[in-house]
Design a protein around this motif. Structure first.
Motif, PDB file in Angstrom:
ATOM      1  N   ALA A  38       5.586  -6.888 -14.919  1.00  0.00           N
ATOM      2  CA  ALA A  38       4.275  -7.150 -14.196  1.00  0.00           C
ATOM      3  C   ALA A  38       4.188  -5.565 -13.517  1.00  0.00           C
ATOM      4  CB  ALA A  38       4.471  -7.936 -12.913  1.00  0.00           C
ATOM      5  N   PRO A  39       2.943  -5.069 -13.370  1.00  0.00           N
ATOM      6  CA  PRO A  39       2.599  -3.765 -12.750  1.00  0.00           C
ATOM      7  C   PRO A  39       2.890  -3.902 -11.227  1.00  0.00           C
ATOM      8  CG  PRO A  39       0.824  -4.921 -13.286  1.00  0.00           C
ATOM      9  CD  PRO A  39       1.599  -5.925 -14.002  1.00  0.00           C
ATOM     10  N   LEU A  40       2.878  -2.707 -10.751  1.00  0.00           N
ATOM     11  CA  LEU A  40       2.832  -2.556  -9.139  1.00  0.00           C
ATOM     12  C   LEU A  40       1.535  -1.709  -8.865  1.00  0.00           C
ATOM     13  CD1 LEU A  40       3.972  -2.563  -6.311  1.00  0.00           C
ATOM     14  CD2 LEU A  40       5.148  -0.441  -6.952  1.00  0.00           C
ATOM     15  N   VAL A  41       0.629  -2.293  -8.178  1.00  0.00           N
ATOM     16  CA  VAL A  41      -0.743  -1.685  -7.900  1.00  0.00           C
ATOM     17  C   VAL A  41      -0.968  -1.616  -6.396  1.00  0.00           C
ATOM     18  CG1 VAL A  41      -3.207  -1.681  -8.076  1.00  0.00           C
ATOM     19  CG2 VAL A  41      -1.601  -2.723 -10.033  1.00  0.00           C
ATOM     20  N   HIS A  42      -0.464  -0.182  -5.783  1.00  0.00           N
ATOM     21  CA  HIS A  42      -0.893  -0.103  -4.568  1.00  0.00           C
ATOM     22  C   HIS A  42      -2.381  -0.143  -4.285  1.00  0.00           C
ATOM     23  CE1 HIS A  42       3.218   1.683  -4.693  1.00  0.00           C
ATOM     24  NE2 HIS A  42       3.400   0.833  -3.907  1.00  0.00           N
ATOM     25  N   ARG A  43      -2.738  -0.664  -3.041  1.00  0.00           N
ATOM     26  CA  ARG A  43      -4.218  -0.624  -2.656  1.00  0.00           C
ATOM     27  C   ARG A  43      -4.327  -0.368  -1.178  1.00  0.00           C
ATOM     28  NH1 ARG A  43      -4.018  -5.254  -6.214  1.00  0.00           N
ATOM     29  NH2 ARG A  43      -5.616  -4.595  -7.957  1.00  0.00           N
ATOM     30  N   ASP A  44      -5.697   0.481  -1.019  1.00  0.00           N
ATOM     31  CA  ASP A  44      -5.829   0.804   0.395  1.00  0.00           C
ATOM     32  C   ASP A  44      -6.363  -0.259   1.371  1.00  0.00           C
ATOM     33  OD1 ASP A  44      -8.555   0.697  -0.339  1.00  0.00           O
ATOM     34  OD2 ASP A  44      -8.564   2.848  -0.472  1.00  0.00           O
ATOM     35  N   ARG A  45      -6.656   0.278   2.467  1.00  0.00           N
ATOM     36  CA  ARG A  45      -6.994  -1.159   3.588  1.00  0.00           C
ATOM     37  C   ARG A  45      -8.267  -1.472   3.008  1.00  0.00           C
ATOM     38  NH1 ARG A  45      -9.509  -2.215   7.719  1.00  0.00           N
ATOM     39  NH2 ARG A  45      -8.987  -3.713   9.294  1.00  0.00           N
ATOM     40  N   ALA A  46      -9.193  -0.680   2.733  1.00  0.00           N
ATOM     41  CA  ALA A  46     -10.657  -1.247   2.127  1.00  0.00           C
ATOM     42  C   ALA A  46     -10.414  -2.264   1.163  1.00  0.00           C
ATOM     43  CB  ALA A  46     -11.549  -0.074   2.105  1.00  0.00           C
ATOM     44  N   ALA A  47      -9.815  -1.949   0.335  1.00  0.00           N
ATOM     45  CA  ALA A  47      -9.313  -2.762  -1.106  1.00  0.00           C
ATOM     46  C   ALA A  47      -8.698  -4.042  -0.604  1.00  0.00           C
ATOM     47  CB  ALA A  47      -8.584  -1.991  -2.316  1.00  0.00           C
ATOM     48  N   VAL A  48      -7.934  -4.127   0.399  1.00  0.00           N
ATOM     49  CA  VAL A  48      -7.255  -5.341   0.699  1.00  0.00           C
ATOM     50  C   VAL A  48      -8.061  -6.262   1.725  1.00  0.00           C
ATOM     51  CG1 VAL A  48      -5.279  -6.232   2.374  1.00  0.00           C
ATOM     52  CG2 VAL A  48      -4.799  -4.182   0.532  1.00  0.00           C
ATOM     53  N   ALA A  49      -8.923  -5.496   2.605  1.00  0.00           N
ATOM     54  CA  ALA A  49      -9.905  -6.172   3.445  1.00  0.00           C
ATOM     55  C   ALA A  49     -10.840  -6.988   2.494  1.00  0.00           C
ATOM     56  CB  ALA A  49     -10.683  -5.256   4.248  1.00  0.00           C
ATOM     57  N   ARG A  50     -11.083  -6.627   1.450  1.00  0.00           N
ATOM     58  CA  ARG A  50     -12.319  -7.124   0.647  1.00  0.00           C
ATOM     59  C   ARG A  50     -11.765  -8.518  -0.059  1.00  0.00           C
ATOM     60  NH1 ARG A  50     -13.246  -3.923  -4.533  1.00  0.00           N
ATOM     61  NH2 ARG A  50     -14.141  -5.878  -5.328  1.00  0.00           N
TER      62      ARG A  50
ATOM     63  N   GLY B  54       9.481   0.823   7.115  1.00  0.00           N
ATOM     64  CA  GLY B  54       8.950  -0.196   5.710  1.00  0.00           C
ATOM     65  C   GLY B  54       7.593  -0.702   6.164  1.00  0.00           C
ATOM     66  N   GLY B  55       7.375  -0.771   7.594  1.00  0.00           N
ATOM     67  CA  GLY B  55       6.107  -1.761   7.906  1.00  0.00           C
ATOM     68  C   GLY B  55       4.756  -1.062   7.396  1.00  0.00           C
ATOM     69  N   GLU B  56       4.740   0.226   7.223  1.00  0.00           N
ATOM     70  CA  GLU B  56       3.338   0.757   6.962  1.00  0.00           C
ATOM     71  C   GLU B  56       3.202   0.535   5.449  1.00  0.00           C
ATOM     72  OE1 GLU B  56       6.775   4.101   6.453  1.00  0.00           O
ATOM     73  OE2 GLU B  56       6.486   2.220   7.592  1.00  0.00           O
ATOM     74  N   TRP B  57       4.141   0.174   4.526  1.00  0.00           N
ATOM     75  CA  TRP B  57       3.913  -0.288   3.410  1.00  0.00           C
ATOM     76  C   TRP B  57       3.156  -1.321   3.022  1.00  0.00           C
ATOM     77  CZ3 TRP B  57       4.904   2.886  -0.745  1.00  0.00           C
ATOM     78  CH2 TRP B  57       5.668   4.147  -0.523  1.00  0.00           C
ATOM     79  N   TRP B  58       2.675  -2.127   4.096  1.00  0.00           N
ATOM     80  CA  TRP B  58       2.231  -3.500   3.765  1.00  0.00           C
ATOM     81  C   TRP B  58       0.963  -3.671   4.802  1.00  0.00           C
ATOM     82  CZ3 TRP B  58       3.794  -7.167   0.413  1.00  0.00           C
ATOM     83  CH2 TRP B  58       5.091  -7.180   0.049  1.00  0.00           C
ATOM     84  N   TYR B  59      -0.228  -4.022   4.128  1.00  0.00           N
ATOM     85  CA  TYR B  59      -1.380  -4.650   4.694  1.00  0.00           C
ATOM     86  C   TYR B  59      -1.216  -5.969   4.739  1.00  0.00           C
ATOM     87  CZ  TYR B  59      -3.351  -0.046   4.996  1.00  0.00           C
ATOM     88  OH  TYR B  59      -3.844   1.478   5.523  1.00  0.00           O
ATOM     89  N   VAL B  60      -1.526  -6.699   6.031  1.00  0.00           N
ATOM     90  CA  VAL B  60      -1.511  -8.109   5.954  1.00  0.00           C
ATOM     91  C   VAL B  60      -2.525  -8.605   6.835  1.00  0.00           C
ATOM     92  CG1 VAL B  60       1.257  -7.959   5.870  1.00  0.00           C
ATOM     93  CG2 VAL B  60      -0.119  -8.196   8.057  1.00  0.00           C
ATOM     94  N   GLY B  61      -2.993  -9.955   6.406  1.00  0.00           N
ATOM     95  CA  GLY B  61      -3.972 -10.768   7.389  1.00  0.00           C
ATOM     96  C   GLY B  61      -4.198 -12.125   7.381  1.00  0.00           C
TER      97      GLY B  61
ATOM     98  N   THR C 104       0.905  -1.096  -0.011  1.00  0.00           N
ATOM     99  CA  THR C 104       0.024  -0.040   0.004  1.00  0.00           C
ATOM    100  C   THR C 104       0.698   1.371  -0.128  1.00  0.00           C
ATOM    101  OG1 THR C 104      -1.676   1.363   1.089  1.00  0.00           O
ATOM    102  CG2 THR C 104      -0.160   0.156   2.584  1.00  0.00           C
ATOM    103  N   ASP C 105       0.464   2.408  -0.328  1.00  0.00           N
ATOM    104  CA  ASP C 105       1.054   3.551  -0.403  1.00  0.00           C
ATOM    105  C   ASP C 105       0.298   4.574   0.374  1.00  0.00           C
ATOM    106  OD1 ASP C 105      -0.952   4.207  -2.169  1.00  0.00           O
ATOM    107  OD2 ASP C 105       0.577   5.176  -3.651  1.00  0.00           O
ATOM    108  N   ASP C 106      -0.615   4.165   1.297  1.00  0.00           N
ATOM    109  CA  ASP C 106      -1.571   4.936   2.046  1.00  0.00           C
ATOM    110  C   ASP C 106      -0.684   6.140   2.720  1.00  0.00           C
ATOM    111  OD1 ASP C 106      -3.616   3.911   1.208  1.00  0.00           O
ATOM    112  OD2 ASP C 106      -4.315   2.870   3.007  1.00  0.00           O
ATOM    113  N   ALA C 107       0.286   5.703   3.170  1.00  0.00           N
ATOM    114  CA  ALA C 107       1.161   6.714   3.812  1.00  0.00           C
ATOM    115  C   ALA C 107       2.078   7.432   3.279  1.00  0.00           C
ATOM    116  CB  ALA C 107       2.144   5.944   5.302  1.00  0.00           C
ATOM    117  N   HIS C 108       2.369   6.954   1.943  1.00  0.00           N
ATOM    118  CA  HIS C 108       3.328   7.623   1.048  1.00  0.00           C
ATOM    119  C   HIS C 108       2.811   7.726  -0.416  1.00  0.00           C
ATOM    120  CE1 HIS C 108       6.176   7.243   4.655  1.00  0.00           C
ATOM    121  NE2 HIS C 108       6.025   6.117   4.596  1.00  0.00           N
TER     122      HIS C 108
END
Length: 267
Positions: free
Chosen positions: A213-225, A255-262, A193-197
């Motif tokens: 291959a492309p790079l597509v950052h997504r926000d938390r809502a998109a990752v939660a889906r 760099g931890g803020e660059w990842w959403y995980v679950g 994600t690039d939410d913070a940057h």
């Protein structure tokens, strides 16, 4: 740093590749000049090596947790070039007989993975397939041999879904695996994600525009889906360092803020 000893058919070493760039971030040698040049541009934007290391540490924690739940079979999608503490190594510390199917579309990754697995037991396999074609993975002979879909399975999308555009429908890809997963199965996701940057994220995507291959950052809502149809385990969809850190300092890793995980389970 030397190039890989041979170039598999169909590979253009002049086009940067995400897996080989990742290998370079982590200090590996299985990369070409074009990969290193693109990776250096990314590294100039921020703590790319730390970002990758944070994801590798999450892999270890998440796989160990899934194995602790009693799951002893795994599908690792977009496995990337071999590194330390691969999925089978982590899982087998908890479940010694764990089966693991590694999947990647990159011939360089497949060549190196097969070389690594040469002479190992029959409980590990590599499938050469594209994550955008779930049926090719789910119905592959190697998968059928090692994975019993009547029992819980751990399906891992670690650092791969951000290489799919919205048109590739990463949510549909995950859903295709969900349909085959037995009750009690586990889903593990890490996504950039690039939410913070946002400005740095834009510059990074421009570098990846020249890659394969492309790079597509997504926000938390998109990752939660991505977890639709699953029960997300605590602490939910969160930044990588906040997901059950082994040590307090992991929460503050650069760099931890660059990842959403679950991690989630199928009801």
């Amino acid at each position: 740093m030397s190039n890989p000893p041979r170039v598999p058919k169909g590979i253009n070493p002049r086009v940067p590749n995400d897996a080989r760039m990742y290998d370079y971030y982590l200090g590996g040698k299985d990369n070409f000049a074009a990969d290193r040049e693109a990776a250096e541009k990314i590294m100039a934007l921020g703590p790319s090596r730390d970002i990758c290391l944070a994801n590798r540490r999450f892999l270890g924690r998440a796989v160990r947790h899934v194995a602790d739940l009693g799951i002893d079979q795994f599908i690792d999608l977009g496995t990337g070039l071999p590194s330390q503490d691969n999925v089978h190594e982590v899982a087998r510390r908890v479940r010694p007989g764990a089966h693991v199917v590694y999947v990647d579309y990159d011939p360089v990754v497949v060549v190196h993975a097969r070389a690594l697995l040469a002479g190992t037991d029959a409980g590990i396999a590599i499938v050469h397939a594209d994550v955008r074609e779930p049926a090719a993975i789910l119905d592959a002979p190697e998968t059928a041999k090692l994975i019993d879909f009547s029992r819980p399975v751990g399906v891992l999308f670690l650092g791969v879904l951000h290489n799919l555009t919205d048109a590739d429908d990463p949510w549909g890809v995950v859903a295709a695996f969900r349909e085959r997963m037995a009750s009690g199965s586990a889903l593990v996701v890490s996504h950039l994600t690039d939410d913070a940057h946002p400005e740095v994220g834009k510059a990074a995507r421009e570098v990846y525009d020249a890659a394969d291959a492309p790079l597509v950052h997504r926000d938390r809502a998109a990752v939660a889906r991505l977890f639709d149809g699953f029960d997300v385990l605590e602490p939910g969809v969160t930044h990588v360092g906040d997901w059950r850190p082994d040590e307090p300092w992991e929460s503050a890793l650069a760099g931890g803020e660059w990842w959403y995980v679950g991690v989630a389970r199928k009801p």
